[in-house]
Design a protein around this motif. Structure first.
Motif, mmCIF file in Angstrom:
data_model
loop_
_atom_site.group_PDB
_atom_site.id
_atom_site.type_symbol
_atom_site.label_atom_id
_atom_site.label_comp_id
_atom_site.label_asym_id
_atom_site.label_seq_id
_atom_site.Cartn_x
_atom_site.Cartn_y
_atom_site.Cartn_z
ATOM 1 N N THR A 174 0.822 -1.206 0.000
ATOM 2 C CA THR A 174 0.000 0.000 0.000
ATOM 3 C C THR A 174 0.853 1.252 0.000
ATOM 4 O OG1 THR A 174 -0.081 0.040 2.405
ATOM 5 C CG2 THR A 174 -1.885 -1.099 1.255
ATOM 6 N N THR A 175 0.178 2.362 -0.344
ATOM 7 C CA THR A 175 0.853 3.655 -0.410
ATOM 8 C C THR A 175 0.765 4.353 0.950
ATOM 9 O OG1 THR A 175 -1.112 4.928 -0.970
ATOM 10 C CG2 THR A 175 0.050 3.826 -2.772
ATOM 11 N N GLU A 176 1.212 5.606 0.976
ATOM 12 C CA GLU A 176 1.181 6.345 2.234
ATOM 13 C C GLU A 176 -0.248 6.699 2.628
ATOM 14 O OE1 GLU A 176 1.772 7.550 -0.586
ATOM 15 O OE2 GLU A 176 1.198 9.659 -0.794
ATOM 16 N N ASN A 177 -1.175 6.527 1.697
ATOM 17 C CA ASN A 177 -2.584 6.759 2.028
ATOM 18 C C ASN A 177 -3.324 5.453 2.224
ATOM 19 O OD1 ASN A 177 -2.473 9.568 1.788
ATOM 20 N ND2 ASN A 177 -2.637 9.411 -0.447
ATOM 21 N N GLY A 178 -2.617 4.376 2.188
ATOM 22 C CA GLY A 178 -3.280 3.086 2.315
ATOM 23 C C GLY A 178 -3.898 2.612 1.015
ATOM 24 N N SER A 179 -3.597 3.311 -0.118
ATOM 25 C CA SER A 179 -4.163 2.858 -1.386
ATOM 26 C C SER A 179 -3.398 1.648 -1.891
ATOM 27 C CB SER A 179 -4.090 3.974 -2.433
ATOM 28 O OG SER A 179 -4.580 5.183 -1.902
ATOM 29 N N ASP A 180 -4.065 0.878 -2.764
ATOM 30 C CA ASP A 180 -3.456 -0.341 -3.290
ATOM 31 C C ASP A 180 -2.458 -0.001 -4.392
ATOM 32 O OD1 ASP A 180 -4.496 -3.072 -5.362
ATOM 33 O OD2 ASP A 180 -2.993 -3.054 -3.755
ATOM 34 N N VAL A 181 -1.224 -0.427 -4.215
ATOM 35 C CA VAL A 181 -0.174 -0.095 -5.182
ATOM 36 C C VAL A 181 -0.438 -0.760 -6.521
ATOM 37 C CG1 VAL A 181 2.260 -0.402 -5.718
ATOM 38 C CG2 VAL A 181 1.587 0.336 -3.444
ATOM 39 N N LEU A 182 -0.872 -2.023 -6.491
ATOM 40 C CA LEU A 182 -1.091 -2.750 -7.743
ATOM 41 C C LEU A 182 -2.130 -2.055 -8.603
ATOM 42 C CD1 LEU A 182 -0.545 -5.168 -9.541
ATOM 43 C CD2 LEU A 182 -2.292 -6.431 -8.271
ATOM 44 N N SER A 183 -3.212 -1.602 -7.964
ATOM 45 C CA SER A 183 -4.254 -0.918 -8.719
ATOM 46 C C SER A 183 -3.711 0.357 -9.344
ATOM 47 C CB SER A 183 -5.440 -0.591 -7.815
ATOM 48 O OG SER A 183 -5.881 -1.756 -7.179
ATOM 49 N N GLN A 184 -2.938 1.095 -8.562
ATOM 50 C CA GLN A 184 -2.355 2.324 -9.108
ATOM 51 C C GLN A 184 -1.440 2.014 -10.283
ATOM 52 O OE1 GLN A 184 -0.498 4.858 -6.225
ATOM 53 N NE2 GLN A 184 -2.469 5.544 -5.416
ATOM 54 N N LEU A 185 -0.702 0.929 -10.128
ATOM 55 C CA LEU A 185 0.226 0.545 -11.186
ATOM 56 C C LEU A 185 -0.521 0.250 -12.484
ATOM 57 C CD1 LEU A 185 3.332 0.137 -11.060
ATOM 58 C CD2 LEU A 185 2.876 -2.305 -10.998
ATOM 59 N N MET A 186 -1.609 -0.492 -12.365
ATOM 60 C CA MET A 186 -2.348 -0.883 -13.553
ATOM 61 C C MET A 186 -2.994 0.331 -14.219
ATOM 62 S SD MET A 186 -4.023 -4.404 -12.143
ATOM 63 C CE MET A 186 -4.920 -4.820 -13.615
ATOM 64 N N VAL A 187 -3.516 1.208 -13.413
ATOM 65 C CA VAL A 187 -4.174 2.392 -13.961
ATOM 66 C C VAL A 187 -3.153 3.351 -14.552
ATOM 67 C CG1 VAL A 187 -5.338 4.477 -13.237
ATOM 68 C CG2 VAL A 187 -6.247 2.269 -12.564
ATOM 69 N N GLY A 188 -1.956 3.369 -13.974
ATOM 70 C CA GLY A 188 -0.932 4.317 -14.392
ATOM 71 C C GLY A 188 -0.429 4.108 -15.807
ATOM 72 N N ALA A 189 -0.660 2.909 -16.346
ATOM 73 C CA ALA A 189 -0.159 2.643 -17.695
ATOM 74 C C ALA A 189 -0.755 3.600 -18.709
ATOM 75 C CB ALA A 189 -0.477 1.203 -18.085
ATOM 76 N N ARG A 190 -1.976 4.024 -18.483
ATOM 77 C CA ARG A 190 -2.681 4.836 -19.473
ATOM 78 C C ARG A 190 -1.937 6.119 -19.790
ATOM 79 N NH1 ARG A 190 -8.850 5.845 -18.584
ATOM 80 N NH2 ARG A 190 -8.726 3.590 -18.815
ATOM 81 N N VAL A 191 -1.529 6.838 -18.719
ATOM 82 C CA VAL A 191 -0.878 8.125 -18.959
ATOM 83 C C VAL A 191 0.395 7.941 -19.778
ATOM 84 C CG1 VAL A 191 0.272 10.065 -17.871
ATOM 85 C CG2 VAL A 191 -1.829 9.180 -16.900
ATOM 86 N N SER A 192 1.210 6.943 -19.408
ATOM 87 C CA SER A 192 2.469 6.748 -20.128
ATOM 88 C C SER A 192 2.226 6.468 -21.600
ATOM 89 C CB SER A 192 3.242 5.587 -19.505
ATOM 90 O OG SER A 192 3.636 5.909 -18.204
ATOM 91 N N ILE A 193 1.293 5.560 -21.880
ATOM 92 C CA ILE A 193 1.034 5.194 -23.266
ATOM 93 C C ILE A 193 0.462 6.388 -24.032
ATOM 94 C CG2 ILE A 193 -0.377 3.755 -24.751
ATOM 95 C CD1 ILE A 193 1.506 1.953 -23.618
#
Lengths: 279, 322, 333
Positions: free
Chosen positions: A58-77
């Protein structure tokens, strides 16, 4: 075309490039649907390591890192490809116009091009992004408008060589207009070069977006791998040893850039067979 | 005849510099309206703003403002930092030495390592060693340098507490001698320099390798070997010096990337150089500082290119007679 | 008089495919042997293998024995790399074609010639070395100031002379010249060939001259060996071979040369191209392009003596007269 297919699907490098790029493009489209948790959902499980409910912690806010990782692909692409396309169009235009028409137009364009090549890119992007308010569009524009010079130079030198070739002189003697010559003779011979170069620009654009996001100039409304690194660093994850937060996003950036670069070099070899023997 | 070429290059650099100044000025004036910034100041009513505008010369026509800007720049007056209220030139002056230390050590290490590995890869072309080195350099090229810095911190400052994770000096420490202080700085320098070296290593290695591969196919290499010279002497005394020539110019052309890397690496390691200054300025929207660091970075790259041209001039006899 | 150079069964393979296939050569002291053939027939590879200078991807086998006058026999094929470093240049040296990049661009001429001298005379004094460099340059007709020049400051002809001076630096008994005149214009060609002739006479040098240009070889050589697809197909004294060739390939080569004063017809090229070493035809390697090919040619012909001092690798040699071409040669795919 057959050669292109063989390079893409029957070489180790091609398969790696296509595979990784395919995976991340898939995530770019479907990431938000497939993510196990809402990437922004906070919880009390702050900076916790790998667990069953949070496979990447989890992140410093308790968010799920894996979910953030998966969603983050969009911006890069999205940013990577959009910025590269802008850069390609701009670079090709400048290279074509300057190379073909020559004279003062060329000298001015060439001077501008050289200037962009000399100026350090990240500081320039930082300044531009800070002056405008950061958003996805701003990122795409800033990266696209600062990366075109390389393509411009390649296109210009190719156009200069083509211009002197016999078939162009012949066409001109027959009364063909400039537009016709450019469309039917110059452009088709330059497109493969532009394409191969643009793929490599995609890699640079992805890295640029990540750097800008890391420095706090990313789109505040999206999650990207760069913003994850920024947030991770700001919250002290490295010193706390929370590697699950900062290692995966960087690894994804690296893999995506590697895949694009490998594909880019493959296309370059395809376009310029001479390079094959020099590996 | 010989110096004229170098003189032309210096003139070109000067022209580029002027364009940088013009660009710097117009960018910040046109895109970032200073009036809006002034309005952020506390207790700035409309009359205050008018006065401030007059004070800063913002009511003059644009060309007049540029003339002021040019004059100020010539006197190294870059304005005042909105964050620290100190002269921007002072901030820059404090930061530059630390960045120079970082860049100097980093590029030197990267050049030595990259050259050495490049020669190894080129003379063992096609073998597993060559493929491994190429793969490694591709990886360091693709990986963001700040991410590499984070990993270095995780590995060598947190998991194995060998080096400090940031800053240039141990805070609050008392140093018995200048030597002890230097040693402390050196200890703090290891990880940031390592990050910068890894970032540059890939590029220098690939350039040196491809340059060596080209040189090794030249006839004179075979001729030297034919005269009975041992192979490693042929490589060392004839191939490598010829292969280094393109490395000089190409490395200088990559200097822009160094500027970028400096910003992110100094941020990661809280290294008090231009990079961290830029990072803070970004966060604080401190435009005078941002303008100042951009100028310094641009000048640095222009100067680096000029030095590369001069070096090439000294090293390559073909250029001297051109 | 014993031979200077004895080569038996020289074979060079690249990934198992023979680029040079069972070459035998002999050279007498002071003799000039010409090695003729199309590009890619293995002439340069043969030259490099005589000095064991092939790249690691090429594997050579066969016996190469050098008998320098008044010294012990040197078994080149059996020497280690360290051993070869003592032999190279001291006994055999090499002159390359296209001397543009045959000299290190960043070193002056005197340093490069001097370095070659010092490699084989480590104790030589600087003054002696310098004097010898100037002497060598004088031998090839270059003024002393060339010593201080860089390669790019010299013309093509001057560079080629420097290469020859370099080749003579350690007083070898054999010089191999690989296409020494190809990159030069006709006038300079003549000068260089004249120079080589004079040096041979004055210094008693043996010469292996490699060229695809038969006219160059005709001028300078005593004997000639014609190579095709990695094999020697004909050898003999140069005037005999030129006037009465005993191999169809040699004949066609000669026919493709335009003759001054002869009829003004177009030169007749040989149809097709040399075979790919990876895909070599069985039997005689010239069969696909030979206008006289017959069934017997399915067996590879050996190089055998067909006239006084003349050998050819053809089943139908000696040819007393050349018949009309029997069948049109099929174009090799």
């Amino acid at each position: 075309m057959i050669e292109a297919r063989r390079l893409l699907f029957h070489t180790k490098r091609g398969r790696f490039g296509v595979g990784v790029l395919g995976l991340f493009t898939f995530l770019a489209v479907f990431g938000s649907l497939l993510a196990p948790d809402d990437p922004r959902a906070s919880s009390t499980a702050v900076l916790e390591g790998l667990s069953a409910s949070h496979p990447l912690g989890t992140t410093e806010n308790g968010s799920d890192v894996l979910s953030q990782l998966m969603v983050g692909a969009r911006v890069s692409i999205v940013v990577g490809f959009a910025a590269a396309i802008i850069s390609a169009v701009l670079g090709a235009l400048v290279g074509l116009v300057g190379g073909y028409f020559g004279g003062w137009t060329d000298r001015i364009l060439d001077a501008v091009e050289n200037w962009f090549l000399v100026i350090p890119t990240l500081p320039l992007m930082v300044v531009l992004a800070r002056l405008l308010s950061p958003s996805l569009i701003v990122l795409i524009l800033v990266i696209g408008l600062t990366s075109w010079a390389g393509t411009g130079r390649i296109v210009r030198s190719q156009v200069l060589t083509l211009k002197e070739r016999a078939f162009v002189e012949r066409a001109r003697a027959l009364g063909a207009t400039d537009a016709y010559i450019i469309r039917t003779h110059i452009l088709p011979n330059t497109l493969p070069l532009i394409f191969a170069n643009t793929v490599l620009i995609v890699a640079v654009a992805i890295l640029s977006e990540a750097s800008l996001a890391f420095l706090g100039l990313g789109d505040p409304n999206s999650i990207s791998w760069g913003t994850m690194l920024d947030a991770g660093f700001q919250s002290g994850a490295p010193s706390a040893g929370a590697w699950w937060y900062v290692v995966p996003p960087g690894l994804c950036i690296t893999l995506l850039v590697l895949a694009v670069a490998v594909l880019g070099y493959l296309f370059e070899e395809h376009v310029n067979p001479r390079l094959r023997d020099q590996r | 005849m010989r110096l004229r070429w170098l003189g032309a290059k210096a003139l070109g650099a000067l022209v580029t510099l002027v364009f940088v100044l013009v660009f710097n000025f117009f960018l910040f004036r046109v895109m970032g309206d200073p009036t809006a910034q002034l309005a952020r100041l506390p207790r700035a009513g409309p009359e205050e703003i008018v006065k401030l505008r007059a004070y800063y010369g913002l009511d003059k026509p644009l060309l007049g403002q540029f003339a002021d800007y040019a004059q100020d720049t010539a006197r190294f007056d870059f304005g005042i930092s909105q964050r620290s209220r100190r002269n921007v030139s002072t901030e820059l002056g404090d930061a530059i030495p630390w960045t120079l230390l970082l860049i100097g050590t980093g590029t030197l290490t990267a050049t030595l390592l990259g050259t050495w590995l490049g020669v190894i890869a080129a003379t063992r072309r096609g073998t597993a060693a060559d493929d491994g080195l190429l793969g490694f350099s591709l990886f360091t090229y693709a990986a963001p340098e700040y991410w590499i810095g984070i990993i270095l911190i995780l590995l060598f400052a947190v998991a194995l507490p060998l080096f400090p994770a940031g800053q240039q000096l141990t805070p609050g420490a008392d140093f018995s001698s200048g030597f002890a202080k230097a040693a402390d700085v050196a200890e703090h320098m290891v990880l940031p320099v390592a990050a910068l070296t890894l970032m540059l290593l890939g590029q220098y290695f690939v350039i040196m390798r491809s340059s060596m591969v080209d040189v090794l196919t030249e006839d004179f290499v075979t001729v030297k070997r034919a005269t009975g010279m041992p192979w490693n002497r042929v490589v060392r005394r004839h191939a490598v010096p010829n292969a280094l020539l393109p490395l000089v110019t190409l490395a200088a052309l990559q200097f822009g990337a160094v500027a970028g890397g400096v910003i992110t690496i100094e941020t990661i390691f809280s290294w008090p150089g231009l990079g961290e200054l830029t990072y803070n300025a970004i966060n604080d929207k401190d435009f005078p500082v941002l303008q100042g660091t951009f100028l310094v970075f641009s000048v640095a790259v222009i100067v680096a290119n000029l030095i590369a041209d001069a070096l090439y001039f000294v090293l390559d006899p073909r250029v001297q007679s051109a | 008089m014993s031979a200077l150079l004895d080569v038996t069964g020289l074979t060079v393979r690249h990934r198992g495919n023979a680029i040079v296939d069972g070459v035998d050569l002999t050279l007498a002291p002071g003799e000039a042997l010409g090695l003729a053939g199309e590009s890619g027939c293995g002439k340069s590879t043969t030259a490099l293998s005589l000095m064991r200078l092939l790249p690691p991807a090429l594997v050579q086998e066969g016996i190469i024995a050098l008998h320098p006058p008044g010294e012990e026999t040197i078994n080149i094929d059996r020497r280690t790399e360290r051993g070869m470093q003592l032999v190279r240049w001291r006994h055999v040296s090499l002159v390359f074609q296209g001397a543009m990049n045959s000299l290190d661009p960043v070193q002056r001429v005197e340093r490069q010639i001097g370095s070659a001298i010092r490699l084989h005379e480590p104790g030589a004094r600087s003054a002696d070395v310098k004097a010898r460099v100037i002497e060598l340059l004088g031998t090839v007709g270059l003024p002393a100031r060339v010593a201080r020049s860089y390669a790019h400051q010299l013309s093509g002809g001057q560079r080629q002379r420097v290469m020859i001076a370099l080749a003579l630096a350690c007083r070898p008994s054999l010089v191999i010249a690989d296409e020494p005149t190809t990159a030069l214009d006709v006038v300079m060609q003549a000068q260089i060939l004249e120079l080589l002739e004079r040096l041979r006479a004055e210094l008693g040098l043996a010469l292996i001259l490699i060229s695809h240009d038969l006219s160059v070889l005709a001028e300078t050589c005593d004997r000639i060996a014609v190579m095709y697809a990695g094999r020697i197909v004909e050898t003999g004294p140069v005037d005999v071979v030129f006037s009465a060739p005993q191999h169809p390939y040699t004949k066609r080569l000669l026919e493709s040369l335009p003759v001054i004063g002869g009829s003004r017809t177009l030169a007749v090229p040989i149809p097709g191209g040399p075979p790919d070493p990876a895909d070599a035809p069985s039997g005689c390697s010239f069969r696909p392009r030979c206008p006289y090919a017959a069934e017997a040619c399915e067996q590879a012909p050996a190089l055998r003596e067909v006239a006084a001092a003349q050998s050819a690798a053809c089943h139908f040699a000696p040819w007393e007269r050349w018949p009309e071409p029997v069948a049109v040669a099929e174009e090799p795919g």
